[in-house]
Design a protein around this motif. Structure first.
Motif, PDB file in Angstrom:
ATOM      1  N   LYS A  22     -15.842  24.177   4.830  1.00 39.68           N
ATOM      2  CA  LYS A  22     -15.375  22.604   4.713  1.00 39.68           C
ATOM      3  C   LYS A  22     -13.929  22.527   4.559  1.00 39.68           C
ATOM      4  N   ILE A  23     -13.227  23.778   3.700  1.00 37.96           N
ATOM      5  CA  ILE A  23     -11.838  23.659   3.296  1.00 37.96           C
ATOM      6  C   ILE A  23     -11.160  24.096   4.499  1.00 37.96           C
ATOM      7  N   LEU A  24     -11.395  24.953   5.506  1.00 37.96           N
ATOM      8  CA  LEU A  24     -10.914  25.460   6.651  1.00 37.96           C
ATOM      9  C   LEU A  24     -10.855  24.514   7.651  1.00 37.96           C
ATOM     10  N   SER A  25     -11.904  23.447   7.404  1.00 32.26           N
ATOM     11  CA  SER A  25     -11.863  22.433   8.732  1.00 32.26           C
ATOM     12  C   SER A  25     -10.809  21.238   8.516  1.00 32.26           C
ATOM     13  N   ILE A  26     -10.092  21.275   7.280  1.00 30.36           N
ATOM     14  CA  ILE A  26      -9.421  20.259   6.992  1.00 30.36           C
ATOM     15  C   ILE A  26      -8.127  20.545   7.711  1.00 30.36           C
ATOM     16  N   PRO A  27      -7.787  19.699   8.812  1.00 30.85           N
ATOM     17  CA  PRO A  27      -6.226  19.607   9.240  1.00 30.85           C
ATOM     18  C   PRO A  27      -5.234  19.754   8.605  1.00 30.85           C
ATOM     19  N   GLY A  28      -4.173  20.579   8.943  1.00 31.28           N
ATOM     20  CA  GLY A  28      -2.849  20.387   8.313  1.00 31.28           C
ATOM     21  C   GLY A  28      -2.408  21.897   8.035  1.00 31.28           C
ATOM     22  N   ASN A  29      -1.186  22.085   7.773  1.00 32.09           N
ATOM     23  CA  ASN A  29      -0.515  23.423   7.483  1.00 32.09           C
ATOM     24  C   ASN A  29      -0.852  23.753   6.009  1.00 32.09           C
ATOM     25  N   ARG A  30      -1.773  24.541   5.511  1.00 29.80           N
ATOM     26  CA  ARG A  30      -2.049  24.892   4.168  1.00 29.80           C
ATOM     27  C   ARG A  30      -2.022  26.285   3.871  1.00 29.80           C
ATOM     28  N   THR A  31      -1.868  26.579   2.468  1.00 29.62           N
ATOM     29  CA  THR A  31      -1.932  27.868   1.878  1.00 29.62           C
ATOM     30  C   THR A  31      -3.118  28.081   1.215  1.00 29.62           C
ATOM     31  N   TYR A  32      -3.825  29.157   1.495  1.00 26.11           N
ATOM     32  CA  TYR A  32      -4.946  29.563   0.643  1.00 26.11           C
ATOM     33  C   TYR A  32      -4.998  30.755   0.014  1.00 26.11           C
ATOM     34  N   ALA A  33      -5.684  31.102  -0.884  1.00 23.89           N
ATOM     35  CA  ALA A  33      -5.916  32.393  -1.616  1.00 23.89           C
ATOM     36  C   ALA A  33      -7.265  32.799  -1.452  1.00 23.89           C
ATOM     37  N   PHE A  34      -7.567  34.206  -1.425  1.00 25.96           N
ATOM     38  CA  PHE A  34      -8.852  34.615  -1.195  1.00 25.96           C
ATOM     39  C   PHE A  34      -8.865  35.762  -2.321  1.00 25.96           C
ATOM     40  N   ILE A  35      -9.915  35.643  -3.281  1.00 34.41           N
ATOM     41  CA  ILE A  35      -9.838  37.214  -4.191  1.00 34.41           C
ATOM     42  C   ILE A  35     -11.030  37.853  -3.764  1.00 34.41           C
ATOM     43  N   TYR A  36     -10.943  39.089  -3.730  1.00 33.60           N
ATOM     44  CA  TYR A  36     -11.956  40.089  -3.597  1.00 33.60           C
ATOM     45  C   TYR A  36     -11.887  41.118  -4.623  1.00 33.60           C
ATOM     46  N   ALA A  37     -13.051  41.078  -5.082  1.00 32.91           N
ATOM     47  CA  ALA A  37     -13.204  42.344  -6.362  1.00 32.91           C
ATOM     48  C   ALA A  37     -14.264  43.184  -6.005  1.00 32.91           C
ATOM     49  N   ASP A  38     -14.077  44.652  -6.330  1.00 36.41           N
ATOM     50  CA  ASP A  38     -14.989  45.401  -6.335  1.00 36.41           C
ATOM     51  C   ASP A  38     -14.965  46.418  -7.678  1.00 36.41           C
ATOM     52  N   ILE A  39     -16.034  46.570  -8.071  1.00 35.13           N
ATOM     53  CA  ILE A  39     -16.067  47.216  -9.116  1.00 35.13           C
ATOM     54  C   ILE A  39     -16.576  48.689  -9.041  1.00 35.13           C
ATOM     55  N   ASN A  40     -15.420  49.677  -8.891  1.00 38.77           N
ATOM     56  CA  ASN A  40     -15.668  51.012  -8.482  1.00 38.77           C
ATOM     57  C   ASN A  40     -16.782  51.596  -9.304  1.00 38.77           C
ATOM     58  N   GLN A  41     -17.447  52.679  -8.947  1.00 38.17           N
ATOM     59  CA  GLN A  41     -18.615  53.312  -9.318  1.00 38.17           C
ATOM     60  C   GLN A  41     -19.485  52.660 -10.161  1.00 38.17           C
TER      61      GLN A  41
END
Length: 72
Positions: A22-41
């Protein structure tokens, strides 16, 4: 509910995909942040301390995300 993780009560991958689409289908020049987390072990945590402790760690991590990540 099909969009919430049973253990942490935060969005699951299905909800993420739906919202991202939904968010990426909105037209226009926008900035996005994506958080990826992994718990080691993480398997080692479950093996050493048990699944109850591992589950609590995941719940605590979810609470940290919930308290610190705001919309927008």
């Amino acid at each position: 509910i099909m969009y919430l993780d049973d253990l942490t009560n935060i969005w699951n991958l299905n909800k993420f995909r739906l919202e991202a689409e939904k968010i990426l289908s909105i037209p226009g020049n926008r900035t996005y942040a994506f958080i990826y987390a992994d718990i080691n072990q993480f398997k080692t945590i479950n093996d050493t301390f048990g699944f109850a402790e591992g589950d609590q760690l995941l719940r605590n991590f979810a609470n940290i995300l919930r308290e610190n990540i705001r919309e927008g």
